[in-house]
Motif scaffolding. Sequence first.
Motif, PDB file in Angstrom:
ATOM      1  N   GLY A  18      38.104  50.950  48.911  1.00 43.43           N
ATOM      2  CA  GLY A  18      39.093  51.375  47.926  1.00 43.43           C
ATOM      3  C   GLY A  18      39.778  52.677  48.279  1.00 43.43           C
ATOM      4  O   GLY A  18      40.121  53.474  47.395  1.00 43.43           O
ATOM      5  N   ALA A  19      40.013  52.892  49.556  1.00 42.39           N
ATOM      6  CA  ALA A  19      40.597  54.154  50.017  1.00 42.39           C
ATOM      7  C   ALA A  19      41.937  54.434  49.341  1.00 42.39           C
ATOM      8  O   ALA A  19      42.837  53.612  49.356  1.00 42.39           O
ATOM      9  CB  ALA A  19      40.788  54.111  51.537  1.00 42.39           C
ATOM     10  N   GLY A  20      42.037  55.600  48.721  1.00 48.55           N
ATOM     11  CA  GLY A  20      43.289  56.020  48.114  1.00 48.55           C
ATOM     12  C   GLY A  20      43.595  55.426  46.753  1.00 48.55           C
ATOM     13  O   GLY A  20      44.591  55.791  46.131  1.00 48.55           O
ATOM     14  N   LEU A  21      42.736  54.546  46.273  1.00 50.01           N
ATOM     15  CA  LEU A  21      43.013  53.919  44.980  1.00 50.01           C
ATOM     16  C   LEU A  21      42.752  54.868  43.811  1.00 50.01           C
ATOM     17  O   LEU A  21      43.483  54.875  42.830  1.00 50.01           O
ATOM     18  CB  LEU A  21      42.137  52.658  44.802  1.00 50.01           C
ATOM     19  CG  LEU A  21      42.684  51.332  45.305  1.00 50.01           C
ATOM     20  CD1 LEU A  21      41.684  50.219  45.012  1.00 50.01           C
ATOM     21  CD2 LEU A  21      44.028  51.014  44.695  1.00 50.01           C
ATOM     22  N   GLY A  22      41.649  55.601  43.909  1.00 47.85           N
ATOM     23  CA  GLY A  22      41.276  56.456  42.792  1.00 47.85           C
ATOM     24  C   GLY A  22      40.377  55.755  41.795  1.00 47.85           C
ATOM     25  O   GLY A  22      39.974  56.349  40.784  1.00 47.85           O
ATOM     26  N   PHE A  23      40.059  54.497  42.042  1.00 54.02           N
ATOM     27  CA  PHE A  23      39.116  53.751  41.208  1.00 54.02           C
ATOM     28  C   PHE A  23      38.476  52.662  42.056  1.00 54.02           C
ATOM     29  O   PHE A  23      38.992  52.300  43.106  1.00 54.02           O
ATOM     30  CB  PHE A  23      39.795  53.143  39.978  1.00 54.02           C
ATOM     31  CG  PHE A  23      40.949  52.224  40.287  1.00 54.02           C
ATOM     32  CD1 PHE A  23      40.761  50.860  40.423  1.00 54.02           C
ATOM     33  CD2 PHE A  23      42.245  52.727  40.438  1.00 54.02           C
ATOM     34  CE1 PHE A  23      41.826  50.007  40.701  1.00 54.02           C
ATOM     35  CE2 PHE A  23      43.317  51.889  40.716  1.00 54.02           C
ATOM     36  CZ  PHE A  23      43.105  50.521  40.847  1.00 54.02           C
ATOM     37  N   GLU A  24      37.334  52.153  41.608  1.00 51.76           N
ATOM     38  CA  GLU A  24      36.595  51.150  42.359  1.00 51.76           C
ATOM     39  C   GLU A  24      36.852  49.759  41.783  1.00 51.76           C
ATOM     40  O   GLU A  24      37.139  49.609  40.588  1.00 51.76           O
ATOM     41  CB  GLU A  24      35.089  51.444  42.310  1.00 51.76           C
ATOM     42  CG  GLU A  24      34.694  52.750  42.959  1.00 51.76           C
ATOM     43  CD  GLU A  24      33.197  52.979  42.860  1.00 51.76           C
ATOM     44  OE1 GLU A  24      32.426  52.046  43.175  1.00 51.76           O
ATOM     45  OE2 GLU A  24      32.803  54.083  42.445  1.00 51.76           O
ATOM     46  N   ARG A  48      37.311  42.709  39.102  1.00 55.62           N
ATOM     47  CA  ARG A  48      36.522  43.343  38.056  1.00 55.62           C
ATOM     48  C   ARG A  48      36.257  44.791  38.461  1.00 55.62           C
ATOM     49  O   ARG A  48      36.436  45.182  39.618  1.00 55.62           O
ATOM     50  CB  ARG A  48      35.179  42.619  37.857  1.00 55.62           C
ATOM     51  CG  ARG A  48      35.281  41.197  37.349  1.00 55.62           C
ATOM     52  CD  ARG A  48      35.743  41.155  35.910  1.00 55.62           C
ATOM     53  NE  ARG A  48      35.722  39.804  35.360  1.00 55.62           N
ATOM     54  CZ  ARG A  48      36.743  38.960  35.372  1.00 55.62           C
ATOM     55  NH1 ARG A  48      37.876  39.335  35.958  1.00 55.62           N
ATOM     56  NH2 ARG A  48      36.657  37.774  34.833  1.00 55.62           N
ATOM     57  N   GLY A  49      35.778  45.575  37.525  1.00 45.33           N
ATOM     58  CA  GLY A  49      35.342  46.918  37.843  1.00 45.33           C
ATOM     59  C   GLY A  49      33.951  46.906  38.447  1.00 45.33           C
ATOM     60  O   GLY A  49      33.275  45.858  38.454  1.00 45.33           O
ATOM     61  N   PRO A  50      33.466  48.032  38.936  1.00 43.96           N
ATOM     62  CA  PRO A  50      32.165  48.073  39.597  1.00 43.96           C
ATOM     63  C   PRO A  50      30.994  47.754  38.673  1.00 43.96           C
ATOM     64  O   PRO A  50      29.924  47.350  39.133  1.00 43.96           O
ATOM     65  CB  PRO A  50      32.072  49.506  40.138  1.00 43.96           C
ATOM     66  CG  PRO A  50      33.024  50.287  39.292  1.00 43.96           C
ATOM     67  CD  PRO A  50      34.137  49.341  38.958  1.00 43.96           C
ATOM     68  N   ALA A  56      41.718  43.422  32.883  1.00 45.62           N
ATOM     69  CA  ALA A  56      42.702  44.229  32.156  1.00 45.62           C
ATOM     70  C   ALA A  56      42.423  45.718  32.338  1.00 45.62           C
ATOM     71  O   ALA A  56      43.353  46.530  32.496  1.00 45.62           O
ATOM     72  CB  ALA A  56      42.680  43.870  30.674  1.00 45.62           C
ATOM     73  N   HIS A  57      41.159  46.096  32.323  1.00 46.22           N
ATOM     74  CA  HIS A  57      40.768  47.493  32.542  1.00 46.22           C
ATOM     75  C   HIS A  57      41.235  47.975  33.920  1.00 46.22           C
ATOM     76  O   HIS A  57      41.716  49.111  34.064  1.00 46.22           O
ATOM     77  CB  HIS A  57      39.251  47.626  32.426  1.00 46.22           C
ATOM     78  CG  HIS A  57      38.714  48.957  32.854  1.00 46.22           C
ATOM     79  ND1 HIS A  57      38.740  50.081  32.044  1.00 46.22           N
ATOM     80  CD2 HIS A  57      38.143  49.360  34.029  1.00 46.22           C
ATOM     81  CE1 HIS A  57      38.213  51.097  32.690  1.00 46.22           C
ATOM     82  NE2 HIS A  57      37.842  50.700  33.895  1.00 46.22           N
ATOM     83  N   ILE A  58      41.107  47.116  34.909  1.00 48.23           N
ATOM     84  CA  ILE A  58      41.515  47.472  36.268  1.00 48.23           C
ATOM     85  C   ILE A  58      43.036  47.544  36.383  1.00 48.23           C
ATOM     86  O   ILE A  58      43.594  48.509  36.938  1.00 48.23           O
ATOM     87  CB  ILE A  58      40.957  46.463  37.280  1.00 48.23           C
ATOM     88  CG1 ILE A  58      39.425  46.522  37.293  1.00 48.23           C
ATOM     89  CG2 ILE A  58      41.510  46.718  38.676  1.00 48.23           C
ATOM     90  CD1 ILE A  58      38.854  47.866  37.678  1.00 48.23           C
ATOM     91  N   PHE A  59      43.731  46.544  35.852  1.00 49.00           N
ATOM     92  CA  PHE A  59      45.191  46.491  36.018  1.00 49.00           C
ATOM     93  C   PHE A  59      45.900  47.638  35.295  1.00 49.00           C
ATOM     94  O   PHE A  59      47.022  47.991  35.668  1.00 49.00           O
ATOM     95  CB  PHE A  59      45.731  45.144  35.545  1.00 49.00           C
ATOM     96  CG  PHE A  59      45.670  44.072  36.608  1.00 49.00           C
ATOM     97  CD1 PHE A  59      46.569  44.062  37.659  1.00 49.00           C
ATOM     98  CD2 PHE A  59      44.701  43.090  36.550  1.00 49.00           C
ATOM     99  CE1 PHE A  59      46.504  43.096  38.647  1.00 49.00           C
ATOM    100  CE2 PHE A  59      44.623  42.111  37.539  1.00 49.00           C
ATOM    101  CZ  PHE A  59      45.532  42.118  38.589  1.00 49.00           C
ATOM    102  N   GLN A 244      29.890  39.150  41.054  1.00 42.60           N
ATOM    103  CA  GLN A 244      29.296  39.312  42.376  1.00 42.60           C
ATOM    104  C   GLN A 244      28.325  38.182  42.720  1.00 42.60           C
ATOM    105  O   GLN A 244      27.304  38.403  43.377  1.00 42.60           O
ATOM    106  CB  GLN A 244      28.586  40.674  42.479  1.00 42.60           C
ATOM    107  CG  GLN A 244      29.514  41.857  42.313  1.00 42.60           C
ATOM    108  CD  GLN A 244      28.801  43.195  42.404  1.00 42.60           C
ATOM    109  OE1 GLN A 244      27.577  43.260  42.368  1.00 42.60           O
ATOM    110  NE2 GLN A 244      29.569  44.262  42.524  1.00 42.60           N
ATOM    111  N   ALA A 245      28.646  36.979  42.267  1.00 38.84           N
ATOM    112  CA  ALA A 245      27.767  35.833  42.504  1.00 38.84           C
ATOM    113  C   ALA A 245      28.580  34.549  42.436  1.00 38.84           C
ATOM    114  O   ALA A 245      29.689  34.524  41.893  1.00 38.84           O
ATOM    115  CB  ALA A 245      26.653  35.791  41.461  1.00 38.84           C
ATOM    116  N   GLN A 246      27.999  33.478  42.989  1.00 37.34           N
ATOM    117  CA  GLN A 246      28.616  32.167  42.861  1.00 37.34           C
ATOM    118  C   GLN A 246      28.318  31.609  41.475  1.00 37.34           C
ATOM    119  O   GLN A 246      27.168  31.631  41.023  1.00 37.34           O
ATOM    120  CB  GLN A 246      28.057  31.201  43.906  1.00 37.34           C
ATOM    121  CG  GLN A 246      28.437  31.511  45.324  1.00 37.34           C
ATOM    122  CD  GLN A 246      28.180  30.347  46.247  1.00 37.34           C
ATOM    123  OE1 GLN A 246      28.657  29.234  45.999  1.00 37.34           O
ATOM    124  NE2 GLN A 246      27.444  30.590  47.315  1.00 37.34           N
TER     125      GLN A 246
END
Length: 258
Positions: A18-24, A48-50, A56-59, A244-246
Amino acid sequence: MTKVENFTTLSCAECAGGAGLGFEISMAYQPIVDVQKKQMFAQEALVRGPQNQSAAHIFRQVNDGNRYRFDQSCRVTALKTAAQIGIEGFLSINFLPRAVYRPELCIRTTLAAAEEFGYPISNIIFEINEVEKVDDPSHLSDIIADYKQRGFKTAIDDFGAGYSGLNLLADIPVDFVKLDMILIRNVDSHPTRQHIVKGILQLCADLGVQVIAEGVETYEEMATLRDLGIELLQGFYFAKPAFQAQAVVSEHVYSSPQ
């Protein structure tokens, strides 16, 4: 005024971090199933977030100053995580057309990530989010032509919900069309929606485009769409996105509830 970022090719490590994004960011995966074969067809990567914060939180954190880096990071994170959790078959990734300034340059990081994580180009589907207004159809057409020439599959997402679905379908030769859930909801008891879906199916068959119905939530919707001739379906009825899963689809979803 919003700062517009400087477009530079990023490495896999930069994107994944996430270089330069400022969020994960992280990813959840939701299956697209083949209801005729009763098996998994693809998994869609959903940002999704971490800590599994919503898309929506990410966008809300995406703007003109980080759109390119966000798009690149989503692609690499989707591929890296899919490889780590062992996803096979098709992987569907959403992309932002406005983040692609030159397709032959912006695709480099994706190609490098696919090679690094051992994911075949032919198994990657890029989804155009049809709700986002397309300001430059010729630019989008150039992007899709470049992706298809490289062996990627392409899809129009949310077909029927946005600004220019039919125009996109007329001008851009995609492999899949994903029907928006507004057409799917209660389709089993809504004759008008059934007629519209039938019309889209016939149109897509004539164009050689495969239809995916998303937003399926009940057995009745699934059975109606299957009987109408749609083989590929997606929605909470089959599985919610797995962080983070199938996601796992149970065999019982294909049978009538007792």
